[in-house]
Design an enzyme around this catalytic site. Structure first.
Site, PDB file in Angstrom:
ATOM      1  N   GLY A  56      -8.999   2.902   5.240  1.00 55.17           N
ATOM      2  CA  GLY A  56      -8.918   2.762   3.913  1.00 55.17           C
ATOM      3  C   GLY A  56      -9.643   1.594   3.354  1.00 55.17           C
ATOM      4  N   ALA A  57     -10.388   1.587   2.246  1.00 59.10           N
ATOM      5  CA  ALA A  57     -10.999   0.225   1.719  1.00 59.10           C
ATOM      6  C   ALA A  57     -10.716   0.400   0.087  1.00 59.10           C
ATOM      7  CB  ALA A  57     -12.442   0.106   2.238  1.00 59.10           C
ATOM      8  N   GLY A  58      -9.824   0.757  -0.247  1.00 61.90           N
ATOM      9  CA  GLY A  58      -9.250   0.457  -1.452  1.00 61.90           C
ATOM     10  C   GLY A  58      -8.771  -0.845  -1.756  1.00 61.90           C
ATOM     11  N   GLY A  61      -6.264  -1.796   1.231  1.00 63.10           N
ATOM     12  CA  GLY A  61      -6.836  -1.870   2.344  1.00 63.10           C
ATOM     13  C   GLY A  61      -7.827  -3.142   2.643  1.00 63.10           C
ATOM     14  N   ASP A 264      -4.709  11.721   3.298  1.00 63.36           N
ATOM     15  CA  ASP A 264      -5.213  11.777   4.754  1.00 63.36           C
ATOM     16  C   ASP A 264      -4.346  10.964   5.916  1.00 63.36           C
ATOM     17  OD1 ASP A 264      -7.610  13.291   4.161  1.00 63.36           O
ATOM     18  OD2 ASP A 264      -8.601  11.345   3.851  1.00 63.36           O
ATOM     19  N   HIS A 285       0.485  11.501 -15.530  1.00 62.08           N
ATOM     20  CA  HIS A 285       0.023  10.686 -16.680  1.00 62.08           C
ATOM     21  C   HIS A 285       0.207  11.424 -18.047  1.00 62.08           C
ATOM     22  CE1 HIS A 285      -1.912   7.517 -19.029  1.00 62.08           C
ATOM     23  NE2 HIS A 285      -1.780   6.780 -17.899  1.00 62.08           N
ATOM     24  N   ARG A 329       6.543   6.640 -18.333  1.00 63.12           N
ATOM     25  CA  ARG A 329       5.460   7.952 -18.279  1.00 63.12           C
ATOM     26  C   ARG A 329       6.049   9.370 -18.081  1.00 63.12           C
ATOM     27  NH1 ARG A 329       0.580   5.145 -14.363  1.00 63.12           N
ATOM     28  NH2 ARG A 329      -0.217   3.962 -16.629  1.00 63.12           N
ATOM     29  N   GLU A 430      -0.939   3.566  -2.410  1.00 63.67           N
ATOM     30  CA  GLU A 430      -0.323   4.682  -2.692  1.00 63.67           C
ATOM     31  C   GLU A 430       0.132   5.704  -1.765  1.00 63.67           C
ATOM     32  OE1 GLU A 430      -1.256   8.412  -5.737  1.00 63.67           O
ATOM     33  OE2 GLU A 430      -2.721   6.775  -5.787  1.00 63.67           O
ATOM     34  N   LEU A 447      -1.466  -1.420  -9.166  1.00 64.70           N
ATOM     35  CA  LEU A 447      -2.366  -2.454  -8.679  1.00 64.70           C
ATOM     36  C   LEU A 447      -1.627  -3.590  -8.224  1.00 64.70           C
ATOM     37  CD1 LEU A 447      -5.320  -2.627 -11.531  1.00 64.70           C
ATOM     38  CD2 LEU A 447      -5.452  -1.437  -9.094  1.00 64.70           C
TER      39      LEU A 447
END
Length: 634
Positions: A56-58, A61, A264, A285, A329, A430, A447
């Site tokens: 993962g590259a968010g 990651g 995944d 949300h 929320r 997440e 974040l």
């Protein structure tokens, strides 16, 4: 047969090779008919060895990969998307930290708000760690070059966000959310990608991670992935594997998530026999655009936006007299749903609510909420300076995920130890459940979560290992079952297209595991989601190729979604209380005596098995005392 190609990086790659001739006995052998008498297929297997592999590259990651590279570890980052297309890019509102730029603030107040927001299901040691590290994390991002919005004095601008207070809830609204207008995730992701490129991280872009490579002793030795461009399979051997694969919002029909958010990593962990934690807690949300599901940031209410019903009433004053539109929320989403149920919704069908920004000065909208103005114009046809935005609670975030400690190490129950670490396996963002969000996440803590725990994973790897350490060879049959399963799935010849099964699953989740839940809807949901999983045995994959086979990839993602959805539904049915985002109409109260515990969902023999582990009530040290449970009022 397999054609095994070994590639060595730093340490020599495993020289183990195996033959694959239509391997029998795969997990899903009863499911997929290849439609051919000759089941042999040829797959090229490429072996890699790295000190650490990030999937993962968010934001999580990339932050993990940056930290690992800074510590000198030879690091690979596997991602099914180009990094800047990861879903972090869609985060709007900001990142929480007690910087005190707008008023006096303290990380302990931030911690109190997070524990309260979690409805006392969050682990207080992990929450303390996150909130204490928050100011340092934000300043680090500033030093990386993240273009934060500024005050007139040049400090990082901080806006009000929901569920946040001063002085342990006694001092009024906190201004704690640092932001880059309403495109904070976009700014963050591009900043981190730039930093990752500066370091020696090896990216494997458009590689779809299939399964973990688990050793017989229960440790993780890496992952096996499919290169979508050329159809080759890659076994990544590593001392440490970090999963940062995001949530599974696309299990629902209407979600703010991108279509790539398919859980995944969660499913890989579940298939490895490890548990997923607290999946019943799904955040809706309050302000997704009616009909489209696109997100309207909580920052719009932080800047002064107001929710109104068909009578023009600011109804949140009735449900949350102090916080009003900036309540947590789950509280706002339930309040909106109740207004609609009681006939005070807006529109021809009275099935949504209006968010008013048209009373705010146009210059504020232009400077602080430019993206929202554009999004509302495109997806709702609304000029926010003149008209309200039609909004509806929409699936947004998964509080649950892969259980970890505050170092990011994946944990499970072993004997009498509810916090046993799985060697070689970590998770962040997440996909993980540390659990800093508990039963409900505060806006702008996500974040923060990804950068704090991405960094924590890298730091923990540096504490427990050294770059270039010798690794055990992969087990002789490493990845064999995965390849057999992939082959059968690619050649499956059922009668149901992937899209048909997916739509059925999404409607089941939307109808039976929504904002309000009952025993009747959840029991029905369990039966229906079990049938949806059974129907996956009749899936039809028309494209037999290995190169850019989107039909196959969507089917792999559907299986991952179904596993997540099944555990979510069964976990929700079992929890006989209301806590955070899990609101039961038949069990309306929080029951700390029986239910202040984490749900663990195992995927065993294609069925869900549930267990439980305790919430961490103790803090890390004497800097702050435990916050005992009390009534949650805003």
């Amino acid at each position: 047969m397999w054609r095994c190609v070994s590639r060595g990086f730093r340490a020599p790659a495993s020289k183990t090779s195996s033959l694959f001739d239509g391997v029998s006995g795969s997990r899903f052998s009863r499911f997929f008919s290849t439609g051919s008498t000759d089941t042999r297929s040829s797959y090229t297997i490429v072996d890699h060895t790295y000190d650490a592999v990030v999937v993962g590259a968010g934001g999580a990651g990339l932050r993990a990969a940056i930290g690992l590279s800074e510590h000198g570890f030879n690091t690979a980052c596997i991602t099914k998307l180009f990094p800047t297309r990861s879903h972090t890019v869609a985060a709007q509102g900001g990142i929480n930290a007690a910087l005190g730029n707008m008023s006096e603030d303290d990380w302990r107040w931030h911690m109190y708000d997070t524990v309260k927001g979690s409805d006392w299901l969050g682990d207080q040691d992990a929450i303390q760690y996150m909130c204490r590290e928050a100011p340092k994390a934000v300043i680090e991002l500033e030093n990386y070059g993240l273009p934060f919005s500024r005050t007139e004095e040049g400090k990082i601008y901080q806006r009000a966000f929901g569920g946040q207070s001063l002085d342990f809830g006694k001092g009024g609204q906190a201004y704690r959310c640092a932001c880059a207008a309403d495109r904070t995730g976009h700014a963050l992701l591009h900043t981190l990608y730039g930093q990752a490129m500066k370091h020696n991280t090896q990216f494997f872009v458009e590689y779809f991670a299939l399964d973990l490579l688990m050793a017989s002793d229960g440790s993780c030795q890496g992952v096996i992935a499919l290169n979508m461009e050329d159809g080759t399979l890659h076994r990544f051997r590593s001392s440490q594997t970090i999963l940062a694969t995001g949530g599974y919002g696309r299990a629902y029909f209407s979600a703010t998530s991108a279509h790539t958010c398919t859980g995944d990593g969660n499913a890989m962990v579940a298939r490895a026999g490890l548990p997923l934690q607290d999946l019943e807690f799904v955040q809706f949300h309050p302000t997704g655009i009616y009909g489209a599901g696109c997100l309207i940031t909580e920052g719009s209410r932080g800047e002064g936006g107001i929710l109104r019903n068909s009578e023009g009433e600011r109804f949140m004053e009735r449900y949350a007299p102090t916080a009003k539109d900036l309540a947590s929320r789950d509280v706002v989403s339930r309040s909106m749903t109740m207004e609609i149920r009681e006939g005070r919704g807006v529109g021809p069908h009275k099935d949504h609510i209006y968010l008013h920004l048209n009373h705010l000065p146009p210059e504020v909208l232009k400077e602080r909420l430019p993206g929202i103005s554009e999004t509302a114009a495109i997806f709702a046809g609304v000029d926010v300076t003149k008209e309200p935005i039609p909004v509806l609670p929409t699936v947004h975030y998964n509080m649950g995920g892969i259980p970890t400690n505050y170092h990011g190490e994946v944990v499970t129950i072993k004997g009498d130890d509810p916090d046993a670490v799985i060697p070689g396996l970590m998770a962040a963002g997440e996909a993980a459940c540390a659990s800093v969000h508990g039963a409900n996440r505060l806006g702008a803590n996500s974040l923060l979560d990804i950068v704090v725990f991405g960094r924590a994973c890298a730091n923990r790897v540096a504490e427990i290992s050294k770059p270039g350490e010798k690794q055990k060879p992969l087990e002789k049959d490493a990845g064999e079952k995965t390849i057999a399963w992939l082959d059968r799935l690619r050649n499956s010849n059922g009668s149901l297209p992937t899209s048909t099964i997916r739509l059925n699953m999404q409607r089941i989740m939307q109808n039976n595991a929504a904002v309000f839940r009952t025993q009747e809807t959840l029991e029905e949901g369990c039966q229906l989601i079990d049938k949806a999983w059974e129907s996956f045995g009749d899936v039809q994959v028309k494209d037999r190729s290995m190169i850019w086979n989107s039909d196959l990839i969507e089917t792999l993602e559907l299986e991952n979604l179904l596993i997540n959805a099944s555990i979510t539904m069964h976990s929700a049915e079992a929890r006989k209380e209301s806590r955070g985002a899990h609101a039961r109409e038949d069990f309306t109260k929080r029951e700390d005596g029986e239910w202040m515990k984490h749900t663990l969902g195992y995927w065993e023999d294609e069925k869900v098995r549930l267990d439980y582990r305790p919430v961490h009530m103790d803090t890390l040290d004497d800097e702050i005392d435990t916050f005992p449970p009390k009534a949650r009022v805003y």
